[in-house]
Write a protein that holds these residues in place. Structure first.
Motif, PDB file in Angstrom:
ATOM      1  N   ARG A   6       0.823  -1.214   0.000  1.00  0.00           N
ATOM      2  CA  ARG A   6       0.000   0.000   0.000  1.00  0.00           C
ATOM      3  C   ARG A   6       0.855   1.262   0.000  1.00  0.00           C
ATOM      4  O   ARG A   6       0.524   2.247  -0.659  1.00  0.00           O
ATOM      5  CB  ARG A   6      -0.927   0.004   1.203  1.00  0.00           C
ATOM      6  N   LEU A   7       1.959   1.226   0.734  1.00  0.00           N
ATOM      7  CA  LEU A   7       2.861   2.371   0.750  1.00  0.00           C
ATOM      8  C   LEU A   7       3.481   2.579  -0.632  1.00  0.00           C
ATOM      9  O   LEU A   7       3.541   3.714  -1.127  1.00  0.00           O
ATOM     10  CB  LEU A   7       3.954   2.169   1.803  1.00  0.00           C
ATOM     11  N   ALA A   8       3.917   1.502  -1.255  1.00  0.00           N
ATOM     12  CA  ALA A   8       4.472   1.604  -2.610  1.00  0.00           C
ATOM     13  C   ALA A   8       3.413   2.113  -3.577  1.00  0.00           C
ATOM     14  O   ALA A   8       3.705   2.919  -4.467  1.00  0.00           O
ATOM     15  CB  ALA A   8       5.007   0.250  -3.062  1.00  0.00           C
ATOM     16  N   SER A   9       2.164   1.661  -3.405  1.00  0.00           N
ATOM     17  CA  SER A   9       1.076   2.131  -4.254  1.00  0.00           C
ATOM     18  C   SER A   9       0.863   3.635  -4.082  1.00  0.00           C
ATOM     19  O   SER A   9       0.666   4.351  -5.071  1.00  0.00           O
ATOM     20  CB  SER A   9      -0.207   1.378  -3.908  1.00  0.00           C
ATOM     21  N   ALA A  10       0.921   4.114  -2.850  1.00  0.00           N
ATOM     22  CA  ALA A  10       0.743   5.549  -2.605  1.00  0.00           C
ATOM     23  C   ALA A  10       1.878   6.361  -3.216  1.00  0.00           C
ATOM     24  O   ALA A  10       1.641   7.426  -3.794  1.00  0.00           O
ATOM     25  CB  ALA A  10       0.641   5.813  -1.103  1.00  0.00           C
ATOM     26  N   VAL A  11       3.102   5.864  -3.111  1.00  0.00           N
ATOM     27  CA  VAL A  11       4.245   6.580  -3.672  1.00  0.00           C
ATOM     28  C   VAL A  11       4.155   6.634  -5.193  1.00  0.00           C
ATOM     29  O   VAL A  11       4.374   7.688  -5.813  1.00  0.00           O
ATOM     30  CB  VAL A  11       5.567   5.918  -3.211  1.00  0.00           C
ATOM     31  N   VAL A  12       3.806   5.502  -5.810  1.00  0.00           N
ATOM     32  CA  VAL A  12       3.685   5.463  -7.271  1.00  0.00           C
ATOM     33  C   VAL A  12       2.506   6.325  -7.729  1.00  0.00           C
ATOM     34  O   VAL A  12       2.583   6.996  -8.755  1.00  0.00           O
ATOM     35  CB  VAL A  12       3.566   4.006  -7.764  1.00  0.00           C
ATOM     36  N   LEU A  13       1.408   6.327  -6.960  1.00  0.00           N
ATOM     37  CA  LEU A  13       0.273   7.178  -7.305  1.00  0.00           C
ATOM     38  C   LEU A  13       0.655   8.654  -7.214  1.00  0.00           C
ATOM     39  O   LEU A  13       0.249   9.458  -8.055  1.00  0.00           O
ATOM     40  CB  LEU A  13      -0.917   6.884  -6.400  1.00  0.00           C
ATOM     41  N   PHE A  14       1.446   9.012  -6.217  1.00  0.00           N
ATOM     42  CA  PHE A  14       1.937  10.387  -6.109  1.00  0.00           C
ATOM     43  C   PHE A  14       2.773  10.750  -7.338  1.00  0.00           C
ATOM     44  O   PHE A  14       2.635  11.846  -7.883  1.00  0.00           O
ATOM     45  CB  PHE A  14       2.763  10.561  -4.826  1.00  0.00           C
ATOM     46  N   ALA A  15       3.627   9.825  -7.772  1.00  0.00           N
ATOM     47  CA  ALA A  15       4.438  10.075  -8.968  1.00  0.00           C
ATOM     48  C   ALA A  15       3.549  10.210 -10.203  1.00  0.00           C
ATOM     49  O   ALA A  15       3.825  11.032 -11.084  1.00  0.00           O
ATOM     50  CB  ALA A  15       5.452   8.953  -9.159  1.00  0.00           C
ATOM     51  N   LEU A  89      -0.539  -2.504  -7.522  1.00  0.00           N
ATOM     52  CA  LEU A  89       0.019  -2.637  -6.176  1.00  0.00           C
ATOM     53  C   LEU A  89      -1.064  -2.544  -5.109  1.00  0.00           C
ATOM     54  O   LEU A  89      -1.043  -3.278  -4.120  1.00  0.00           O
ATOM     55  CB  LEU A  89       1.085  -1.563  -5.941  1.00  0.00           C
ATOM     56  N   TRP A  90      -2.031  -1.659  -5.300  1.00  0.00           N
ATOM     57  CA  TRP A  90      -3.120  -1.522  -4.334  1.00  0.00           C
ATOM     58  C   TRP A  90      -3.987  -2.777  -4.319  1.00  0.00           C
ATOM     59  O   TRP A  90      -4.389  -3.245  -3.249  1.00  0.00           O
ATOM     60  CB  TRP A  90      -3.970  -0.301  -4.673  1.00  0.00           C
TER      61      TRP A  90
END
Length: 105
Positions: A6-15, A89-90
Motif C-alpha cells: 500500500r505504501l508503494a502504491s501511494a508513492v507510485v500514485l503520487f508520482a 500494487l493496491w
C-alpha cells in the motif's frame, strides 16, 4: 507485507499525479496536448536512469517479446503507466473483508 504494498502504491500514485500535473502545465503552456512518455520521464531523472533505460532497450539483453513489451511500455504516457502500476500494487495489497460480517460467529 500489505502495508509495504500500500505504501508503494501511494508513492507510485503520487508520482503519477505529479507526472500528470507536469503534462497538464506543459499542455496549457503550449496550447496543445502534451503527454510525456515514460521513457522520456525516466531519462529526465538522471544519467543512471537514462543508462538503465538504454540498457533495457538493447536487443541483446532480453528475449524479443520482453523487448517489444518494454519498448511499447516506455512509449506510453508516464501518468497512465504509473497509475496502472499503483492500481496493481493496491489490488495486491488489498485486505478482503470477511463475507459473513464483522460480528459473525
Amino acid at each position: 507485507m500489505r502495508f509495504l504494498l500500500r505504501l508503494a502504491s501511494a508513492v507510485v500514485l503520487f508520482a503519477a499525479v505529479l507526472a500528470g500535473a507536469v503534462d497538464a502545465i506543459q499542455s496549457v503552456a503550449a496550447s496543445e496536448l502534451v503527454m510525456t512518455s515514460l521513457g522520456d520521464d525516466l531519462e529526465a531523472l538522471g544519467a543512471d536512469t537514462a543508462s538503465w533505460v538504454q540498457f533495457a532497450q538493447r536487443s541483446d539483453t532480453a528475449p524479443t517479446i520482453w523487448h517489444g513489451m518494454l519498448h511499447w511500455l516506455l512509449q506510453q504516457p508516464a501518468f497512465a503507466v504509473l497509475a496502472l502500476i499503483a492500481l496493481v500494487l493496491w489490488i495486491v495489497g488489498y485486505k478482503k473483508r470477511p463475507a459473513a460480517g464483522r460480528f459473525a460467529a
